[in-house]
Design a protein around this motif. Structure first.
Motif, PDB file in Angstrom:
ATOM      1  N   ILE A 181       0.862  -1.173   0.000  1.00 19.72           N
ATOM      2  CA  ILE A 181       0.000   0.000   0.000  1.00 19.72           C
ATOM      3  C   ILE A 181       0.901   1.226   0.000  1.00 19.72           C
ATOM      4  O   ILE A 181       1.830   1.300   0.804  1.00 19.72           O
ATOM      5  CB  ILE A 181      -0.903   0.032   1.255  1.00 19.72           C
ATOM      6  N   GLU A 182       0.646   2.168  -0.879  1.00 15.84           N
ATOM      7  CA  GLU A 182       1.461   3.377  -0.915  1.00 15.84           C
ATOM      8  C   GLU A 182       1.293   4.174   0.370  1.00 15.84           C
ATOM      9  O   GLU A 182       0.216   4.231   0.925  1.00 15.84           O
ATOM     10  CB  GLU A 182       1.079   4.248  -2.113  1.00 15.84           C
ATOM     11  N   GLY A 183       2.378   4.764   0.856  1.00 16.33           N
ATOM     12  CA  GLY A 183       2.330   5.587   2.057  1.00 16.33           C
ATOM     13  C   GLY A 183       2.928   4.872   3.246  1.00 16.33           C
ATOM     14  O   GLY A 183       3.561   3.821   3.115  1.00 16.33           O
TER      15      GLY A 183
ATOM     16  N   ARG B  53      -6.791  -2.517   0.011  1.00 20.65           N
ATOM     17  CA  ARG B  53      -7.128  -1.114   0.242  1.00 20.65           C
ATOM     18  C   ARG B  53      -8.508  -0.881  -0.354  1.00 20.65           C
ATOM     19  O   ARG B  53      -8.757  -1.186  -1.526  1.00 20.65           O
ATOM     20  CB  ARG B  53      -6.114  -0.186  -0.407  1.00 20.65           C
TER      21      ARG B  53
ATOM     22  N   LEU C 268     -10.955   2.337  -0.723  1.00 20.78           N
ATOM     23  CA  LEU C 268     -10.954   3.793  -0.587  1.00 20.78           C
ATOM     24  C   LEU C 268      -9.770   4.213   0.281  1.00 20.78           C
ATOM     25  O   LEU C 268      -8.640   3.897  -0.061  1.00 20.78           O
ATOM     26  CB  LEU C 268     -12.293   4.287  -0.046  1.00 20.78           C
ATOM     27  N   ASN C 269     -10.007   4.867   1.419  1.00 21.18           N
ATOM     28  CA  ASN C 269      -8.909   5.320   2.270  1.00 21.18           C
ATOM     29  C   ASN C 269      -8.748   4.456   3.516  1.00 21.18           C
ATOM     30  O   ASN C 269      -8.344   4.952   4.573  1.00 21.18           O
ATOM     31  CB  ASN C 269      -9.100   6.787   2.660  1.00 21.18           C
ATOM     32  N   GLU C 270      -9.085   3.181   3.397  1.00 17.79           N
ATOM     33  CA  GLU C 270      -8.929   2.240   4.504  1.00 17.79           C
ATOM     34  C   GLU C 270      -8.250   0.971   4.009  1.00 17.79           C
ATOM     35  O   GLU C 270      -8.288   0.663   2.820  1.00 17.79           O
ATOM     36  CB  GLU C 270     -10.292   1.863   5.102  1.00 17.79           C
TER      37      GLU C 270
ATOM     38  N   LYS D 258     -10.942  -3.152   9.903  1.00 15.18           N
ATOM     39  CA  LYS D 258     -10.625  -1.983   9.082  1.00 15.18           C
ATOM     40  C   LYS D 258      -9.580  -1.132   9.797  1.00 15.18           C
ATOM     41  O   LYS D 258      -9.633  -0.945  11.004  1.00 15.18           O
ATOM     42  CB  LYS D 258     -11.881  -1.157   8.809  1.00 15.18           C
TER      43      LYS D 258
ATOM     44  N   ASP E 139      -6.980   2.604   9.194  1.00 16.24           N
ATOM     45  CA  ASP E 139      -6.683   3.735   8.327  1.00 16.24           C
ATOM     46  C   ASP E 139      -5.326   3.483   7.667  1.00 16.24           C
ATOM     47  O   ASP E 139      -4.657   2.482   7.953  1.00 16.24           O
ATOM     48  CB  ASP E 139      -6.761   5.066   9.076  1.00 16.24           C
ATOM     49  N   LEU E 140      -4.918   4.367   6.783  1.00 20.69           N
ATOM     50  CA  LEU E 140      -3.697   4.128   6.015  1.00 20.69           C
ATOM     51  C   LEU E 140      -2.429   4.184   6.857  1.00 20.69           C
ATOM     52  O   LEU E 140      -1.369   3.749   6.406  1.00 20.69           O
ATOM     53  CB  LEU E 140      -3.604   5.113   4.850  1.00 20.69           C
ATOM     54  N   THR E 141      -2.510   4.695   8.081  1.00 19.06           N
ATOM     55  CA  THR E 141      -1.340   4.720   8.962  1.00 19.06           C
ATOM     56  C   THR E 141      -1.274   3.497   9.858  1.00 19.06           C
ATOM     57  O   THR E 141      -0.332   3.346  10.622  1.00 19.06           O
ATOM     58  CB  THR E 141      -1.331   5.985   9.843  1.00 19.06           C
TER      59      THR E 141
END
Length: 186
Positions: free
Chosen positions: A38-40, A87, A89-91, A102, A104-106
């Motif tokens: 996952i990017e980030g 991934r 959306l933003n989860e 679920k 979050d991206l962090t």
């Protein structure tokens, strides 16, 4: 140009760099079941037979918050088997033998999907085997013995089973999903 890739094995996870060089194996659970990039921050998410791991900012592999995973045993602190990581959306959605956790991206816990995956009148847990979200405006969930699930983003869950589906869904056991050329493949 060839960069590097990760390979999950029964002995852990290995990062291969270049065509002939390898890196040390990361000390993980003895059975990697799935992994996704996952990017980030937390760019590599790794699912095992005993929980979830995330690549930290320094490149090391750390244990994720497994208490957010459906099926986590609070008595023994034992996480469930992770079957799929996607991934949405933003989860980050992590499918386990008891539902979806679920994040979050962090890597922070963002809730669970358990009862939402049960059809009317069903009880127990849902063993999530795959998640496909490239279908326009929807996410699909493949299950072991509970059929196929779909949620249009922002809408209710729809449950597909052989006895309720017009297009001849042949089994309640849906092992894999992919989306290609405007079609969902089961």
């Amino acid at each position: 140009p060839f960069e590097s890739f990760w390979a999950g094995t029964s002995a852990g996870i290995f990062r291969f760099g270049g065509l002939f060089s390898t890196h040390q194996a990361q000390d993980l659970d003895n059975c990697v079941t799935t992994a996704t990039r996952i990017e980030g921050p937390g760019t590599l998410w790794i699912g095992t037979a005993r929980g979830l791991f995330v690549q930290g900012p320094d490149g090391s592999i750390v244990t994720a918050d497994n208490s957010n995973l459906p099926g986590f045993d609070v008595e023994s602190l034992t996480p469930p088997r992770v079957n799929v990581i996607r991934r949405v959306l933003n989860e980050i959605w992590v499918g386990t033998s008891a539902g979806i956790g679920k994040y979050d991206l962090t890597g922070m816990a963002a809730g669970q999907l358990t009862n939402e995956l049960l059809d009317f009148g069903e009880q127990g847990s849902v063993d999530v085997l795959d998640i496909e979200n490239r279908y326009p405006n929807a996410v699909w969930v493949a299950t072991a013995g509970r059929g196929l699930k779909r949620q249009d983003f922002g809408g209710p869950w729809v449950h597909f089973k052989p006895d309720t589906t017009e297009n001849n869904l042949v089994s309640l056991e849906i092992r894999g999903l992919t989306y290609e050329a405007s079609a969902l493949w089961i």
